[in-house]
Design an enzyme around this catalytic site. Structure first.
Site, PDB file in Angstrom:
ATOM      1  N   LYS A   1      48.558  25.063  43.099  1.00  0.00           N
ATOM      2  CA  LYS A   1      47.462  25.141  42.134  1.00  0.00           C
ATOM      3  C   LYS A   1      47.282  26.564  41.607  1.00  0.00           C
ATOM      4  O   LYS A   1      47.202  26.789  40.398  1.00  0.00           O
ATOM      5  CB  LYS A   1      46.162  24.657  42.801  1.00  0.00           C
TER       6      LYS A   1
ATOM      7  N   LYS B   1      39.889  38.955  48.477  1.00  0.00           N
ATOM      8  CA  LYS B   1      40.675  39.597  49.518  1.00  0.00           C
ATOM      9  C   LYS B   1      41.583  40.661  48.914  1.00  0.00           C
ATOM     10  O   LYS B   1      41.958  40.600  47.743  1.00  0.00           O
ATOM     11  CB  LYS B   1      41.476  38.564  50.298  1.00  0.00           C
TER      12      LYS B   1
ATOM     13  N   LYS C   1      48.051  42.674  46.576  1.00  0.00           N
ATOM     14  CA  LYS C   1      48.762  43.392  45.533  1.00  0.00           C
ATOM     15  C   LYS C   1      48.532  42.752  44.169  1.00  0.00           C
ATOM     16  O   LYS C   1      48.240  43.419  43.181  1.00  0.00           O
ATOM     17  CB  LYS C   1      50.261  43.396  45.862  1.00  0.00           C
TER      18      LYS C   1
END
Ligand code: TRP
Length: 333
Positions: free
Chosen positions: A120, A200, A203
């Site tokens: 998703k 969170k 990168k």
């Protein structure tokens, strides 16, 4: 006489998709170093084929692999105690994946919340590759080939470990006890929030401090980090979520608790606090930077080679046991 207890083995790993950052450090690396030093036999798989589940560009994989190994060693994972190896260069993993894929139904593999979520997020719904769909079976092989007792991972990986256990039990009951049934070892470290405060650290979200960032980069990132309105340094998740995330980070890198930190910055405003945070992060990263700078590229290559060789040898032993148990060792050379 006291019986010597056999060393327990842990196996965990990473996809080589980029440099390691503070989120990795506090989320998993720190814990791996601790387990290694407690005497667990530690195997770390660099899962390069798994990268191909959501992208087919391969240009950066090689550099990322070496970067990971540099990162492991600079935080204290020791190639004398731990084995780092590269998935694609252990052919026994592919062999075992082939066998395991017969022991699980498509329906079962399709019921994996982590894979569904990844599909998703990447917007791949209409075009999921077979490899993406079934990578948890390949991950089961990663774990079972090395007879791991424990798999230290974050919560998102639990469905994969559950699947691994089911497949291992199925094999053992059909063909005999070959595989160790592994257990997840959930780390209780919190997920580190990124510098943008809301998600969170990662990168791809552009909110991370990398272990190999320069002091200047760290400072610039921290000064840009999002804060709330007001100016007092107060730990308040509800009304000052961004500042609170930065205080948590301050706490992790400095060892001070939040009360110490509030006290340390009475009415000084965010700027002074952030400058101090950048200093603390840099102090924390300095020994990691020094260690990294002391490691030669040729040594990193040697470590990758040695670890991968050891993994192949171990893997071949397990595959021989698999062939034997399945009566598929035909005496061929
Ligand atoms: N799926 C893991 C991740 O994305 C990486 C990984 C591959 C792994 N093989 C593994 C983790 C085996 C633990 C055990 O982080």
């Amino acid at each position: 006489m006291v019986e010597m207890q056999a060393k327990k083995r842990i196996l965990t790993g990473d996809r080589p998709t980029g440099s390691l950052h503070l989120g990795h450090y506090f989320g998993t690396l720190q814990n791996r170093v601790k387990l290694q030093n407690e005497g667990y036999e530690t195997y770390i798989i660099i899962a390069d084929y798994q990268v191909l589940t959501d992208r087919l560009e391969t240009e950066e994989i090689k550099e990322n692999i070496y970067n990971l190994i540099y990162g492991y060693m600079s935080v204290g994972l020791d190639p004398e105690k731990s084995t780092f190896f590269v998935q694609s260069h252990v052919p026994q993993l592919a062999e075992l994946t082939q066998v395991l894929s017969m022991l699980v139904s498509m329906n079962r593999v399709g019921r994996n919340p982590t894979v569904k979520e990844e599909i998703k997020t990447m917007g791949l719904e209409s075009n999921v590759s077979l490899g993406m769909f079934s990578y948890p079976v390949s991950q089961a092989a990663d774990i079972l080939l090395f007879q791991a007792n424990f798999v230290p991972v974050g919560e998102d990986q639990l469905p994969h470990i559950e699947l691994t256990k089911e497949i291992a039990r199925r094999f053992n009951s059909l063909y005999g006890n070959v595989f160790t049934i592994p257990d997840a070892m959930l780390s209780d470290f919190p997920r580190l929030v990124g510098l943008d405060g809301s998600q969170k650290m990662s990168k791809s979200r552009g909110n991370a401090i990398f272990l190999n960032d320069s002091p200047e980069e760290v400072k610039a990132k921290v000064m840009r980090a999002k804060t709330d309105s007001g100016s007092t340094i107060k730990y308040d998740k509800k009304n000052k979520p961004y500042l609170t995330a930065l205080i948590d980070l301050y706490s992790l890198v400095s060892g001070l608790n939040r009360f110490d930190i509030e006290e340390k910055f009475p009415d000084v405003g965010y700027k002074v606090f952030k400058e101090s945070l950048a200093d603390e992060i840099n102090k924390f990263l300095d020994p990691i930077r020094e260690k990294r700078a002391s490691i030669k590229q040729s040594y990193v290559e040697e470590v990758a080679n040695e670890g991968t060789k050891r993994a192949r040898e171990y893997g071949e032993k397990t595959m021989q046991a698999v062939r034997e148990a399945m009566k598929m060792d035909y005496g061929l050379k």
